[in-house]
Design a protein around this motif. Sequence first.
Motif, PDB file in Angstrom:
ATOM      1  N   LYS A 290       0.832  -1.205   0.000  1.00 14.31           N
ATOM      2  CA  LYS A 290       0.000   0.000   0.000  1.00 14.31           C
ATOM      3  C   LYS A 290       0.868   1.257   0.000  1.00 14.31           C
ATOM      4  CE  LYS A 290      -4.001  -1.989   2.404  1.00 14.31           C
ATOM      5  NZ  LYS A 290      -4.820  -1.960   3.640  1.00 14.31           N
ATOM      6  N   ASN A 291       1.893   1.259   0.848  1.00 19.98           N
ATOM      7  CA  ASN A 291       2.792   2.413   0.918  1.00 19.98           C
ATOM      8  C   ASN A 291       3.529   2.616  -0.399  1.00 19.98           C
ATOM      9  OD1 ASN A 291       2.104   2.942   3.592  1.00 19.98           O
ATOM     10  ND2 ASN A 291       3.742   1.654   4.413  1.00 19.98           N
ATOM     11  N   LEU A 292       3.961   1.517  -1.029  1.00 16.20           N
ATOM     12  CA  LEU A 292       4.650   1.608  -2.315  1.00 16.20           C
ATOM     13  C   LEU A 292       3.704   2.144  -3.385  1.00 16.20           C
ATOM     14  CD1 LEU A 292       7.102   1.099  -4.112  1.00 16.20           C
ATOM     15  CD2 LEU A 292       6.287  -1.258  -4.427  1.00 16.20           C
ATOM     16  N   LEU A 293       2.453   1.680  -3.372  1.00 15.18           N
ATOM     17  CA  LEU A 293       1.464   2.142  -4.342  1.00 15.18           C
ATOM     18  C   LEU A 293       1.244   3.639  -4.211  1.00 15.18           C
ATOM     19  CD1 LEU A 293      -0.744   1.703  -6.456  1.00 15.18           C
ATOM     20  CD2 LEU A 293      -2.302   1.068  -4.601  1.00 15.18           C
ATOM     21  N   VAL A 294       1.054   4.112  -2.981  1.00 16.54           N
ATOM     22  CA  VAL A 294       0.824   5.544  -2.763  1.00 16.54           C
ATOM     23  C   VAL A 294       2.056   6.345  -3.175  1.00 16.54           C
ATOM     24  CG1 VAL A 294       0.400   7.315  -0.998  1.00 16.54           C
ATOM     25  CG2 VAL A 294      -0.878   5.171  -0.941  1.00 16.54           C
ATOM     26  N   LEU A 295       3.258   5.813  -2.900  1.00 15.77           N
ATOM     27  CA  LEU A 295       4.489   6.501  -3.299  1.00 15.77           C
ATOM     28  C   LEU A 295       4.577   6.627  -4.820  1.00 15.77           C
ATOM     29  CD1 LEU A 295       7.264   7.711  -2.678  1.00 15.77           C
ATOM     30  CD2 LEU A 295       8.194   5.384  -2.674  1.00 15.77           C
ATOM     31  N   ILE A 296       4.281   5.543  -5.543  1.00 18.20           N
ATOM     32  CA  ILE A 296       4.319   5.585  -7.012  1.00 18.20           C
ATOM     33  C   ILE A 296       3.318   6.605  -7.543  1.00 18.20           C
ATOM     34  CG2 ILE A 296       3.794   4.257  -9.101  1.00 18.20           C
ATOM     35  CD1 ILE A 296       4.887   1.782  -7.632  1.00 18.20           C
ATOM     36  N   LEU A 297       2.126   6.610  -6.963  1.00 22.80           N
ATOM     37  CA  LEU A 297       1.103   7.577  -7.381  1.00 22.80           C
ATOM     38  C   LEU A 297       1.545   9.010  -7.112  1.00 22.80           C
ATOM     39  CD1 LEU A 297      -2.075   5.711  -6.069  1.00 22.80           C
ATOM     40  CD2 LEU A 297      -1.451   6.060  -8.470  1.00 22.80           C
ATOM     41  N   ALA A 298       2.166   9.243  -5.940  1.00 25.33           N
ATOM     42  CA  ALA A 298       2.619  10.592  -5.587  1.00 25.33           C
ATOM     43  C   ALA A 298       3.700  11.069  -6.549  1.00 25.33           C
ATOM     44  CB  ALA A 298       3.138  10.615  -4.149  1.00 25.33           C
TER      45      ALA A 298
END
Length: 389
Positions: free
Chosen positions: A6-14
């Motif tokens: 989840k954290n990686l997904l949000v980082l990629i999106l950011a």
Amino acid sequence: MKAERKNLLVLILAVGVFGILNTEMGVIGVLPLIADKFNVSISSAGLVVSLFALAVALSGPTMPLLFSRMNRKTTMLLVLGVFILSNIVSALTTNFTVLLIARVIPALFHPIYVSLAFTVAAASVRKEEVPKAVSKIFIGVSAGMVLGVPVTSIAAAATSLSLAMLFFAIVHIVVFITTLLFVPSMPVREPLSYGAQVSVLKKTMTWLSITAVILMNGAVFGVYSYLSEYLETITKMTWNTISFMLLLYGTANMIGNILAGKLLTKNAFKTAAIFPFALGAVYIIWYWAGHFSVLMAIIVLLWGILAGIGANINQYWITSAAPEASEFANGLFLTSANLGTTFGSTICGLIISGWGIQYIVFGGFLFLIGSAASIFLRNSLCNPAKQFS
């Protein structure tokens, strides 16, 4: 989905949102170079910014709606691909018309990725954690707006305009690869019909939320549009100092994004209700202390923090009014925010023309009064029992 993913997904999106905002705003710092390279006036060169913004405003409600039923990973890759190709064309072309076309095309896809980033980030966490997840995406927005201009300017000065503009493509290539490798397939499980999504416009709450967002964004960006001129004319700062103040504002903006996630999670209405009064207090101090450099630095710091909080409030305010159509609501947010910027800069520009730059905060006050009324009206009409819960 595990916490690490989840954290990686949000980082990629950011980072993806950073790249998109960087593409939009970064060219501001190289407009004179664009004018020289393509042998056009500086006002004509400005079309690469204004046409991009106009395309975003026009496509905000429609493009996210059209792509709302497609697999979200596929959609992200499609948008990133469009940005990669368009940025490469922008860097290599020697024709100004081709440059403008290469700017407008990705701008039409801009709301798809940004609205999707907000939606996916929100869907990756528990309901009570949504504002915190969304605030991380806003850090990417702020970073793109803050770092895009100086990074592009420095790169252009050190290399060339073409290589500096290729920086936009490089960021998107990195995000494209990480999305391809690490983001799972995200089919839309229960897609809403287009009619069901558009039907949120029948709700009074939606329109009151749109009105509040237009006014809140106008209160911030109507004044921000003329900050450099104010600091030069009234505060008597040098351009180097003004550049520092703009960087200070942007850094404070990112701090505001972090704070907003916590404040909106704790009590969204109180945060929204206090915002116009807090920003109004800063504007009052600004009016009386605008001549003093040190005080202006403190004011810009506080203002930047509040602006970061305000951006998160704007997104939350519209999406919470239409949670059943989150991507369409995020598109409405992007259009409303852009309209607020347009109206704010226009009204504040008229005030400057009629009264002078020293009265710029009066324009901000006008929008704040309207936004406060809209916030309280939405809650009194649509949710009277939970105003301060």
